[in-house]
Design a protein around this motif. Sequence first.
Motif, PDB file in Angstrom:
ATOM      1  N   ARG A   8      33.809  22.036  40.600  1.00  0.00           N
ATOM      2  CA  ARG A   8      34.815  21.703  41.626  1.00  0.00           C
ATOM      3  C   ARG A   8      35.835  22.825  41.799  1.00  0.00           C
ATOM      4  NH1 ARG A   8      32.305  18.886  44.588  1.00  0.00           N
ATOM      5  NH2 ARG A   8      34.267  18.343  45.644  1.00  0.00           N
ATOM      6  N   ILE A   9      35.360  24.053  41.784  1.00  0.00           N
ATOM      7  CA  ILE A   9      36.200  25.215  42.098  1.00  0.00           C
ATOM      8  C   ILE A   9      35.453  26.039  43.141  1.00  0.00           C
ATOM      9  CG2 ILE A   9      37.353  25.271  39.846  1.00  0.00           C
ATOM     10  CD1 ILE A   9      35.470  27.474  38.999  1.00  0.00           C
ATOM     11  N   PRO A  10      36.173  26.891  43.885  1.00  0.00           N
ATOM     12  CA  PRO A  10      35.527  27.636  44.967  1.00  0.00           C
ATOM     13  C   PRO A  10      34.364  28.482  44.481  1.00  0.00           C
ATOM     14  CG  PRO A  10      37.914  27.786  45.155  1.00  0.00           C
ATOM     15  CD  PRO A  10      37.636  27.141  43.843  1.00  0.00           C
ATOM     16  N   MET A  11      33.287  28.472  45.253  1.00  0.00           N
ATOM     17  CA  MET A  11      32.132  29.300  44.928  1.00  0.00           C
ATOM     18  C   MET A  11      31.805  30.205  46.103  1.00  0.00           C
ATOM     19  SD  MET A  11      28.946  26.582  45.171  1.00  0.00           S
ATOM     20  CE  MET A  11      28.534  25.737  46.714  1.00  0.00           C
ATOM     21  N   SER A  12      30.993  31.201  45.853  1.00  0.00           N
ATOM     22  CA  SER A  12      30.617  32.160  46.893  1.00  0.00           C
ATOM     23  C   SER A  12      29.602  31.531  47.845  1.00  0.00           C
ATOM     24  CB  SER A  12      30.017  33.408  46.250  1.00  0.00           C
ATOM     25  OG  SER A  12      28.775  33.102  45.636  1.00  0.00           O
ATOM     26  N   GLU A  13      29.263  32.263  48.889  1.00  0.00           N
ATOM     27  CA  GLU A  13      28.275  31.779  49.846  1.00  0.00           C
ATOM     28  C   GLU A  13      26.905  31.610  49.192  1.00  0.00           C
ATOM     29  OE1 GLU A  13      28.188  34.379  53.145  1.00  0.00           O
ATOM     30  OE2 GLU A  13      30.216  33.883  53.851  1.00  0.00           O
ATOM     31  N   GLU A  14      26.660  32.396  48.125  1.00  0.00           N
ATOM     32  CA  GLU A  14      25.374  32.283  47.423  1.00  0.00           C
ATOM     33  C   GLU A  14      25.384  31.160  46.388  1.00  0.00           C
ATOM     34  OE1 GLU A  14      27.037  35.115  47.755  1.00  0.00           O
ATOM     35  OE2 GLU A  14      25.798  36.043  49.328  1.00  0.00           O
ATOM     36  N   GLY A  15      26.510  30.469  46.260  1.00  0.00           N
ATOM     37  CA  GLY A  15      26.576  29.365  45.310  1.00  0.00           C
ATOM     38  C   GLY A  15      26.944  29.782  43.903  1.00  0.00           C
TER      39      GLY A  15
END
Length: 425
Positions: free
Chosen positions: A163-170
């Motif tokens: 539940r923290i921000p991730m990149s576009e690649e996950g």
Amino acid sequence: GPAQAPTPAPPFRRVDIALSCSYLGEDAGGSLRASGGSSSKHPATLVLRGVSVRDDGNLDDVTEYKAPQKKPDSYSPVVFEASAQSISIPHAESLLHTDCDGEEVNCEISPYSPQQAGEGPCQTSWFIATLRLSSGISIALVLRGPHCSSQEEHRATLHPKLRIPMSEEGTLLTTVEFQSSSRNTSLRTHLGSSVTLDCHFALAPSSTLSSLEWRRQHRGSGRRLFWYELGSIGSAAPSKVHVDVAELLGSGDASLSLQEVSVGDEGTYICLVSTPLHKAQHNIHLQVAEPPRVHLIPEVVSFERGVTTTLTCNIAGYYPLDVSVSWTKKTPKKAKIPLSNARFSSHRQSRDGTYSITSYLSISSATAQAPATYSCHVSHLALEKPISVSAHLKAPEQTGSEGLLGSFIATIIFIVVLFIVLGRR
């Protein structure tokens, strides 16, 4: 002839190192899990981006890491991408070539709470990655995760598990802010030797060293050996332990030198490095192992009828206590056989902490066979192979009177035979 030019050092190259790990814990903003806690274990991957390694010509097959194309869910491995541009990764070559060298890496990633955690609902996520190689290398990496403000400003997608921000690649984008390492987590040395307990660290350019502390723990008791804090230096035994403060502040070398090792120096040594935000420690187990000296008396035994001879095998100067002593007998026409009738003294301890013991083997002329070789075999932790010492039992020799009697009997027999032969004629 002309002097040969020195061989140029191999160039460096930046590569990605991907390691299979376990993520321990549920709460990305919580503190480091406690021992024996109920934290879960989840598959994870640690990708160290842009690590500088020596290019020895064997990096042609090394490729850049590509994140999985599949969108992650709660069951997918958590991928931590760690930028290592500003901090060097220790033992990078060992990490890169673990598969080729047959080494095993135990990698665990846990939530980490800085010493000065921020306040409010929006906080930066921190993690600590602990790497242990089967060769004894230990590495701790403190990773700074994405700040939650990026979610508010850019409406970033949250990782389904943390539940923290991730990149576009996950993946979770992190940076290495602090690292510490030790080359050996277990050492063995002899009495009277000098040994260096390896401990190194590196900080982000924005961070500074707050303190260094070396402690020794053994059998429930602890003692502080060396400390550095904001320019203050202290040592419990200046002639015994030493840290090069110039190297500590200049290159991050926090290694402890230990002089004239004794039995009392055995134990677990803890290197604790602290910055205003972070703290990491490495435990190094120091074991003292001294090989035994073995002597057998007498070395030669003469066979005498009606006499019992005792062989004495003295084993002295060994540490630790555990030692194995056995006896064997070997005759010319038979294989070596073990003997079980040996006796032993109690263990004795010298002032230097080493031990000694004596083993006795009695040889009775009623049961002994000569010639024969009796051997005392000693095995100990400090020995690469057992020590064997031998005593030789000599065959009985004829005395002077026995020889004259034999000659007299032989002469009588010869005369009787001669008289019978002549009488028949």
